[in-house]
Design a protein around this motif. Sequence first.
Motif, mmCIF file in Angstrom:
data_model
loop_
_atom_site.group_PDB
_atom_site.id
_atom_site.type_symbol
_atom_site.label_atom_id
_atom_site.label_comp_id
_atom_site.label_asym_id
_atom_site.label_seq_id
_atom_site.Cartn_x
_atom_site.Cartn_y
_atom_site.Cartn_z
ATOM 1 N N THR A 178 50.744 28.774 30.529
ATOM 2 C CA THR A 178 49.812 28.171 31.495
ATOM 3 C C THR A 178 50.201 28.526 32.927
ATOM 4 O O THR A 178 49.372 29.009 33.716
ATOM 5 N N ASP A 179 51.466 28.300 33.250
ATOM 6 C CA ASP A 179 51.920 28.566 34.621
ATOM 7 C C ASP A 179 51.926 30.052 34.933
ATOM 8 O O ASP A 179 51.650 30.462 36.068
ATOM 9 N N PHE A 180 52.246 30.876 33.929
ATOM 10 C CA PHE A 180 52.288 32.324 34.164
ATOM 11 C C PHE A 180 50.893 32.872 34.474
ATOM 12 O O PHE A 180 50.719 33.657 35.413
ATOM 13 N N VAL A 181 49.903 32.482 33.671
ATOM 14 C CA VAL A 181 48.534 32.961 33.890
ATOM 15 C C VAL A 181 48.019 32.469 35.238
ATOM 16 O O VAL A 181 47.367 33.210 35.988
ATOM 17 N N TRP A 182 48.322 31.188 35.558
ATOM 18 C CA TRP A 182 47.919 30.670 36.871
ATOM 19 C C TRP A 182 48.575 31.473 37.994
ATOM 20 O O TRP A 182 47.915 31.885 38.962
ATOM 21 N N GLY A 183 49.888 31.705 37.869
ATOM 22 C CA GLY A 183 50.595 32.450 38.909
ATOM 23 C C GLY A 183 50.066 33.858 39.048
ATOM 24 O O GLY A 183 49.839 34.347 40.167
ATOM 25 N N PHE A 184 49.820 34.522 37.918
ATOM 26 C CA PHE A 184 49.319 35.901 37.954
ATOM 27 C C PHE A 184 47.920 35.964 38.573
ATOM 28 O O PHE A 184 47.644 36.813 39.433
ATOM 29 N N SER A 185 47.040 35.062 38.131
ATOM 30 C CA SER A 185 45.669 35.085 38.667
ATOM 31 C C SER A 185 45.653 34.720 40.145
ATOM 32 O O SER A 185 44.901 35.301 40.935
ATOM 33 N N SER A 186 46.482 33.749 40.557
ATOM 34 C CA SER A 186 46.562 33.385 41.983
ATOM 35 C C SER A 186 47.000 34.568 42.828
ATOM 36 O O SER A 186 46.390 34.881 43.868
ATOM 37 N N MET A 187 48.058 35.256 42.380
ATOM 38 C CA MET A 187 48.556 36.421 43.119
ATOM 39 C C MET A 187 47.502 37.520 43.180
ATOM 40 O O MET A 187 47.326 38.173 44.213
ATOM 41 N N LEU A 188 46.802 37.718 42.062
ATOM 42 C CA LEU A 188 45.787 38.774 41.996
ATOM 43 C C LEU A 188 44.664 38.518 43.002
ATOM 44 O O LEU A 188 44.272 39.406 43.776
ATOM 45 N N PHE A 189 44.150 37.280 43.026
ATOM 46 C CA PHE A 189 43.041 36.948 43.927
ATOM 47 C C PHE A 189 43.507 36.862 45.377
ATOM 48 O O PHE A 189 42.753 37.217 46.296
ATOM 49 N N ILE A 190 44.731 36.385 45.589
ATOM 50 C CA ILE A 190 45.278 36.379 46.950
ATOM 51 C C ILE A 190 45.401 37.813 47.462
ATOM 52 O O ILE A 190 45.051 38.104 48.631
ATOM 53 N N PHE A 191 45.884 38.689 46.608
ATOM 54 C CA PHE A 191 46.002 40.099 46.972
ATOM 55 C C PHE A 191 44.637 40.670 47.355
ATOM 56 O O PHE A 191 44.502 41.415 48.337
ATOM 57 N N PHE A 192 43.610 40.295 46.606
ATOM 58 C CA PHE A 192 42.240 40.744 46.897
ATOM 59 C C PHE A 192 41.803 40.259 48.288
ATOM 60 O O PHE A 192 41.296 41.035 49.101
ATOM 61 N N TYR A 193 42.019 38.961 48.587
ATOM 62 C CA TYR A 193 41.605 38.403 49.879
ATOM 63 C C TYR A 193 42.411 39.008 51.033
ATOM 64 O O TYR A 193 41.881 39.194 52.148
ATOM 65 N N LEU A 194 43.692 39.332 50.777
ATOM 66 C CA LEU A 194 44.504 39.954 51.817
ATOM 67 C C LEU A 194 43.920 41.297 52.237
ATOM 68 O O LEU A 194 43.853 41.640 53.432
ATOM 69 N N LEU A 195 43.506 42.088 51.231
ATOM 70 C CA LEU A 195 42.912 43.395 51.530
ATOM 71 C C LEU A 195 41.574 43.255 52.249
ATOM 72 O O LEU A 195 41.233 44.063 53.126
ATOM 73 N N VAL A 196 40.813 42.235 51.873
ATOM 74 C CA VAL A 196 39.512 42.005 52.506
ATOM 75 C C VAL A 196 39.690 41.600 53.966
ATOM 76 O O VAL A 196 38.972 42.067 54.872
ATOM 77 N N LEU A 197 40.678 40.725 54.232
ATOM 78 C CA LEU A 197 40.869 40.182 55.574
ATOM 79 C C LEU A 197 41.555 41.191 56.508
ATOM 80 O O LEU A 197 41.042 41.495 57.588
#
Length: 597
Positions: free
Chosen positions: A147-166
């Motif tokens: 549970t925590d691993f999937v949450w951590g991975f998905s959070s990092m993935l989407f944060i990475f996406f927003y970082l590139l957008v911003l």
Amino acid sequence: MIQEKEFKSKINFKLWKKFISFINPYKYYMLGLIIVMLIVGAIDATFPFLTKYAIDRYVIPKYMQCFYKFIIIFSSIIVVQTLNVFLLIYFAGKIETHLAHDIRKAGFEKLQELSLSFYDTTQTGFLMARLMSDIRKVTSILAWGLTDFVWGFSSMLFIFFYLLVLNWKLGFFIILSIPFLFLISLYFQNKILKQYRKVRKLNSEITSMFNEGIIGAKTTKILATEDQHLNDLKEQTESMKKVSIKATVLSSIYTPIVMSIGSITTAFIIYFGGNWVYTGFISFGTLVAFINYSIQFFEPIREIARIIADLVSAQAAAERVLDLLNTKSDITENKSVNPDFSIKGEIVFKNVSFKYKNGDYVLQNFNLKVKKGEIIALVGETGSGKSTIVNLVSRFYEPTNGVIYIDGMDYRKIPLKKLRSSLGYVLQTPHLFSGTISENIRYGKLYATMHEIIVAAKLVNAHDFIINLENEYDTDVGEGGSKLSTGQRQLISLARAVIADPKIFILDEATSSVDAYTEHLIQDAIMKVLNGRTSFVIAHRLSTIRKADRILVIQNGKIIEDGSHNQLMRKRKHYYSLYMKQFVEEKGKQLLGEIGS
């Protein structure tokens, strides 16, 4: 003291794949959990972006007329996230509970399959630790760790996406920290694993000591060795405390290092981002979003770091669980056997040799032929091989060399269930299971009627004492039969063996621990029970085996005398000497008893 097995392999992700067979029945729960956690990670990553939007769109321009629309959207997302949290707890809880049930069931089934040689070298406490605390550790990491691993991975993935957008330049500071985190994790995980293996090993040994302390409580009090046992336990618990502290210290160093790298990264973002806001290169809302992302990005990294530490800890437990589940029994079924084979009772030992693991040979080139329906008494000193012979007949062990035939067939080709269901075995120290008298007798024949239970009890002279109990056949026997006398337990175990109508009967010093009156009851019952059945009787009191068809005197795994009681007495050799010595001792005790009375 038997030492718990050591495990020295490095962290091994392939090891966890071996639990897939247990996860597979709950794949839809697992899929639902993964989907929910991906959504949770995406929403968590979206919050700072929404904050940036609110600051740049409403706060900085002081345009608050339509701010309520933003509040509605933001609140709706929070409601969805609340539902997601409920679902993740529901799915993860289901998975953990079901996995613990299934793995414990598989472990218990494995314990039923394993031969006695496994129990000769494995302490009960070790097995209890594996079935309870080790499995709990494994299922916890499989459910909540995922549970925590999937949450951590998905959070990092989407944060990475927003970082590139911003702004990818500011995002570069965060990306740059990832290799450092990877190297630090690689360094610490093996050190932590080494300590947690020691913790799990000591936990097993302490569990074993608790088990022995409880079982042997009476002996401990008789010998007044409480202080010695307490000191032994204190030494083990002190060792476990030291190793646990060392493991915790390593984990506690690991997490702050990850946090420090995150703080340094945040400092760089504030410094460069502040300058860029001042020059108009980025908006203030973007800087706020990046500060939030720099903090938030390292939260899932910290979680993943914690999961790695937990995974390392749990691997030590997983190794022990899989070691039990993968243990091969020395006794294996032959799949090509004829299931319709009927056992009648002729037994032949042909050039049989046997030795226990890490021991010398107990039997060498042992030969014996037993006719159907014969009563064979085994006599000899302790360690001569008597119990080994009957354990081989029961196929609790198999010959190291040679063959045992039952009714002309190599008994390894007879289905184990067929063989064991044709055996009646009564031990020197009878063991009853918790429950009622009728339930214990029914263990010999699981679908026996109450009428069959009563008939078996009458046959072994147990019925009279049972009906005089308050609840008769529904009387609770207590743990191990503690509420009954030794003689009563022996009569019930005899009824349990008889109810299955076995073709082969084994009595291992069944009357050695009972009083004279109960011995008379048991002896009378034995003669009725053994009639027409192939039987092996191990006896310490030679007066109880005079009616045996053949008496075998065993010495150092060899038959040194063979014949009926009268034949051996006429030979005036080893059996004669043993019998006369016991006869004089018993008569002397009787005479002293009469004088004393």
